[in-house]
Design an enzyme around this catalytic site. Structure first.
Site, mmCIF file in Angstrom:
data_model
loop_
_atom_site.group_PDB
_atom_site.id
_atom_site.type_symbol
_atom_site.label_atom_id
_atom_site.label_comp_id
_atom_site.label_asym_id
_atom_site.label_seq_id
_atom_site.Cartn_x
_atom_site.Cartn_y
_atom_site.Cartn_z
ATOM 1 N N HIS A 142 -6.994 -4.342 10.518
ATOM 2 C CA HIS A 142 -6.763 -4.157 9.079
ATOM 3 C C HIS A 142 -5.477 -4.859 8.648
ATOM 4 O O HIS A 142 -4.546 -5.026 9.429
ATOM 5 C CB HIS A 142 -6.783 -2.681 8.665
ATOM 6 N N ASN A 170 -7.070 -2.347 14.660
ATOM 7 C CA ASN A 170 -8.476 -2.630 14.332
ATOM 8 C C ASN A 170 -8.628 -3.852 13.418
ATOM 9 O O ASN A 170 -9.700 -4.109 12.906
ATOM 10 C CB ASN A 170 -9.137 -1.401 13.684
ATOM 11 N N GLU A 229 -9.473 -1.776 5.418
ATOM 12 C CA GLU A 229 -10.032 -1.374 6.706
ATOM 13 C C GLU A 229 -11.349 -2.109 7.006
ATOM 14 O O GLU A 229 -12.043 -2.538 6.080
ATOM 15 C CB GLU A 229 -10.320 0.133 6.675
ATOM 16 N N ASP A 269 0.819 -1.221 0.000
ATOM 17 C CA ASP A 269 0.000 0.000 0.000
ATOM 18 C C ASP A 269 0.852 1.271 0.000
ATOM 19 O O ASP A 269 2.068 1.225 0.205
ATOM 20 C CB ASP A 269 -0.951 0.004 1.211
HETATM 21 C C1 GLP Z 1 -0.151 0.329 8.452
HETATM 22 C C2 GLP Z 1 0.076 -0.541 7.232
HETATM 23 C C3 GLP Z 1 -0.146 -2.000 7.534
HETATM 24 C C4 GLP Z 1 0.539 -2.381 8.833
HETATM 25 C C5 GLP Z 1 -0.031 -1.582 9.961
HETATM 26 C C6 GLP Z 1 0.526 -1.953 11.325
HETATM 27 O O1 GLP Z 1 -1.440 0.748 8.591
HETATM 28 N N1 GLP Z 1 -0.727 -0.140 6.136
HETATM 29 O O2 GLP Z 1 0.328 -2.779 6.452
HETATM 30 O O3 GLP Z 1 0.381 -3.762 9.078
HETATM 31 O O4 GLP Z 1 0.262 -0.218 9.681
HETATM 32 O O5 GLP Z 1 1.658 -1.211 11.602
HETATM 33 P P1 GLP Z 1 2.618 -1.398 12.832
HETATM 34 O O6 GLP Z 1 3.498 -2.553 12.464
HETATM 35 O O7 GLP Z 1 3.398 -0.127 12.897
HETATM 36 O O8 GLP Z 1 1.800 -1.662 14.031
#
Ligand code: GLP
Length: 244
Positions: A138, A136, A143, A67
């Site tokens: 995702h 959440n 989402e 993404d």
């Molecule tokens: C972002 C990314 C996800 C990732 C998530 C969790 O929203 N788009 O791909 O898994 O963050 O991030 P973190 O590893 O910093 O908790």
């Protein structure tokens, strides 16, 4: 479904790097799917070390990122493009023309999503996909919603995600409200998926997913329960609410 519980973030990162190393050594022209966020940083650090010290060769590997925020230039230090070069691509011998990250500046994000899925198909699909999870539930930027898009494309970020991810920006106001995300179709078509989870903050969502064993669009990561080759690598804090 395989579940590996580790003592620490470092152990989680090394175990994840072990899996990716094995796959890359077995198939030098592997197609990777890669994630951003704070969780994969240790894994990338370990892969960089193995490239530098143990001749792990990425020269024929191809990669697709999950993404990117809409409206961020690749040079923006909060963009996922910047992150990927900083954390991984600048330090390994991947051919930059084999690197694909959604273009957050594209004029037509909708068509761009279709094109992205097409590129993944033309590469033969993703062999191994690294995923993290939002608080959440995702994955990528899919989402929680009434419906989830099979195809890659534009997504609206939830308030929760904007709040969670604001730590990577000057302030909450600077977090884009939209992103281009790989769709659930391309995610679930990956041949192998490795989900990494670290820290107490993720314990409630991991508990909910693994204890309930139910699929719901309100927790996109539950769709992984339907895939036949997913490895969950959780440190013990993230795993602390699982009771199965
Ligand atoms: C972002 C990314 C996800 C990732 C998530 C969790 O929203 N788009 O791909 O898994 O963050 O991030 P973190 O590893 O910093 O908790």
């Amino acid at each position: 479904m395989n579940i590996i519980v580790t003592e620490s973030y470092e152990e989680m990162s090394k175990k994840t790097a072990d899996i990716f190393e094995r796959e890359v050594r077995n198939n030098p022209s592997l197609v990777l799917g890669l994630a951003t966020g704070s969780t994969p940083i240790g894994t990338y650090r370990e892969l960089v070390r193995r490239h530098k010290e143990e001749e792990l060769d990425f020269s024929s590997v191809r990669s697709f990122n999950l993404d990117e925020y809409i409206g961020l230039e690749p040079e923006n230090t909060s963009s996922y493009t910047y992150y990927m070069y900083e954390q991984l691509f600048n330090h390994i011998n991947i051919d930059k023309k084999n690197v694909r990250i959604p273009d957050g500046m594209t004029e037509d994000p909708v068509r761009y999503g279709e094109k992205y899925d097409q590129l993944i198909r033309e590469a033969g699909g993703i062999d191994i996909l690294l995923l993290g999870i939002g608080t959440n539930g995702h994955i990528a930027f899919m989402e929680p919603d009434e419906e989830l898009s099979v195809d890659s494309g534009v997504v609206e970020l939830t308030k929760q995600t904007i709040k969670d991810n604001s730590r990577f920006f000057e302030s909450k106001k600077h977090v884009p409200t939209q992103a281009i995300s790989m769709g659930m179709g391309s995610i679930l078509r990956a041949k192998k998926i490795v989900m990494i989870v670290s820290g107490k903050v993720k314990a409630p969502i991991i508990g909910e997913i693994l204890n309930n064993g139910r699929v719901t669009t309100k927790i996109p990561a539950t769709f992984l329960l339907l895939h036949n080759d997913v490895t969950w690598i959780c440190d013990k804090e993230a795993y602390s609410r699982v009771t199965i």
